[in-house]
Enzyme design. Structure first.
Site, PDB file in Angstrom:
ATOM      1  CB  SER A 164      -0.891   0.000   1.251  1.00 42.15           C
ATOM      2  OG  SER A 164      -1.467   1.268   1.463  1.00 42.15           O
ATOM      3  CE1 TYR A 168      -3.288   0.251   5.081  1.00 39.28           C
ATOM      4  CE2 TYR A 168      -3.723  -2.084   5.414  1.00 39.28           C
ATOM      5  CZ  TYR A 168      -3.537  -1.006   4.562  1.00 39.28           C
ATOM      6  OH  TYR A 168      -3.610  -1.185   3.204  1.00 39.28           O
ATOM      7  CE  LYS A 216      -1.331  -4.221   3.556  1.00 42.11           C
ATOM      8  NZ  LYS A 216      -1.617  -5.555   2.984  1.00 42.11           N
TER       9      LYS A 216
END
Ligand code: WQD
Length: 346
Positions: free
Chosen positions: A128, A154, A158
């Site tokens: 992302s 989050y 990643k």
């Protein structure tokens, strides 16, 4: 494709996963969906099958369950793995970091353990743009843009997963990894048979817009209008989910052309920026509906503006987005109306 090309798609019933399964089948691959439906609706499987006109193979398994996942690796000689299964709600990750680190890291470790054990060579990872954090020098980021501290657990998962993949490639005999850094996926398949299904109240902009338009939500709040942008609202790179899905098919083909071990990163975006207000105005023009919205305070963690330099995807994958933000808004609205009509029966 004469010989079956089995591709493991973890999280294959999810938003991006389901659209990628459609594109894989269209390209002649045999995707094997692994999904425990914690963040997906079973009706999406029927939607996929209706689009492609064939049954899809689904195993209802938690991607963190290594014993159950190993049975799948014993059953199919996978040519590749596309690993989507992960939690992805930024705000939720701040409230529940352990849940995010546990699921997002362990599901990757299970897939890598079994990929190594069963000599699966090609591995696509769903990364992302959030790994860039708040870009310091330029709002247009390329793959060499240094990662900043992520704005959420989050985003940190990643970044950690990308590092784990690099370390495993270094120790592996054959692994070819492609990390695709998505910008803002939006829209739905033009058929309206599959699309985004946020769990509970959406945190992302476009589903919030379409649910507000249908009266499911009361009012959209625009988080801040005092940014240093032309209309004061944040700018993002919104990419149609079908374009994003086709980037995975191209990415897999690219991995298969690599002779040696590979650890590659490619931005997947439209390569342009759109503000929150532009999304709202585009929606109102396309739908003919006035949206109930107001300005509110900035949202903690939001980046003022970021969008992708997509030259590497164009050069290396021979891929670029073909659908516009308008296409995405139209398809998202079409999907929202169809889904609500079917699930509420009105
Ligand atoms: C976009 C813009 C908001 C909702 C995150 C992740 C990214 C990806 C997509 C997983 C921002 C504004 C939003 C609302 C608003 N995640 N907004 N009112 O935060 O850019 O990206 O989701 O794939 O990895 O980082 O997406 O859609 O939440 O926000 O004003 O009700 O819309 O402030 O400027 P974001 P988003």
């Amino acid at each position: 494709m004469s010989k079956k090309s089995y591709i493991l798609v973890t999280g294959g019933a999810g938003y991006i996963g389901s659209h990628t399964v459609v594109e894989l089948i269209r390209q002649g691959r045999t995707p094997i969906i692994v999904d425990d439906f914690r963040n997906a609706d079973r009706k999406i499987i029927a939607g996929i099958e209706s689009i492609v006109g064939t049954k899809v193979i689904v195993h209802e398994i938690d991607a963190c369950n290594q014993a159950e996942m190993e049975l799948i690796f014993q059953q199919y000689p996978f040519d590749g793995i596309i690993h989507f299964a992960a939690y992805k709600a930024v705000a939720e990750s701040v409230a529940e970091p352990i849940k995010y680190y546990s699921n997002n890291i362990n599901s990757l470790l299970v897939c890598l353990t079994l990929a190594e054990k069963y000599a699966v060579k090609h591995f696509l990872f769903s990364s992302s743009c959030t790994v860039y954090g708040d870009p310091k020098d330029s709002v247009i980021v390329d793959e060499k843009t240094p990662m900043q501290t992520a704005n959420s657990p989050y985003g940190t998962t990643k970044q950690m997963c990308e590092q784990i993949l690099s370390d495993v490639v270094r120790s592996s005999a054959h692994l070819k990894v492609l990390k695709l850094r998505y910008f803002n996926p939006v829209g739905a398949d033009e058929s309206g048979k599959i699309g985004e299904l946020p769990n509970g109240e959406p945190s992302n902009l476009l589903p919030y817009v379409t649910q507000t338009a249908l009266g499911i939500l009361e009012q959209l709040t625009v988080y801040g209008n005092d940014y240093n942008t032309p209309d004061g609202t944040c700018i993002r790179d919104y990419i149609h989910v079908t374009d994003l899905a086709s980037a995975h098919v191209k990415g897999l083909e690219w991995c298969e052309t690599q002779s040696a071990k590979t650890d590659e990163i490619i931005n997947i975006g439209a390569g342009n920026g759109t503000s929150v207000l532009e999304i709202i105005h585009t929606f109102e023009n396309i739908s003919g509906k006035r949206l109930n919205w107001k300005y509110g305070e900035r949202r903690v963690g939001d980046v003022e503006q970021i969008y992708a330099d997509v030259q590497k995807a164009r050069r290396q994958l021979q891929w670029s987005a073909t659908r516009t933000m308008e296409d995405a808004v139209r398809d998202a609205w079409n999907w929202e109306q169809k889904w609500r009509n079917e699930t509420t029966g009105n």
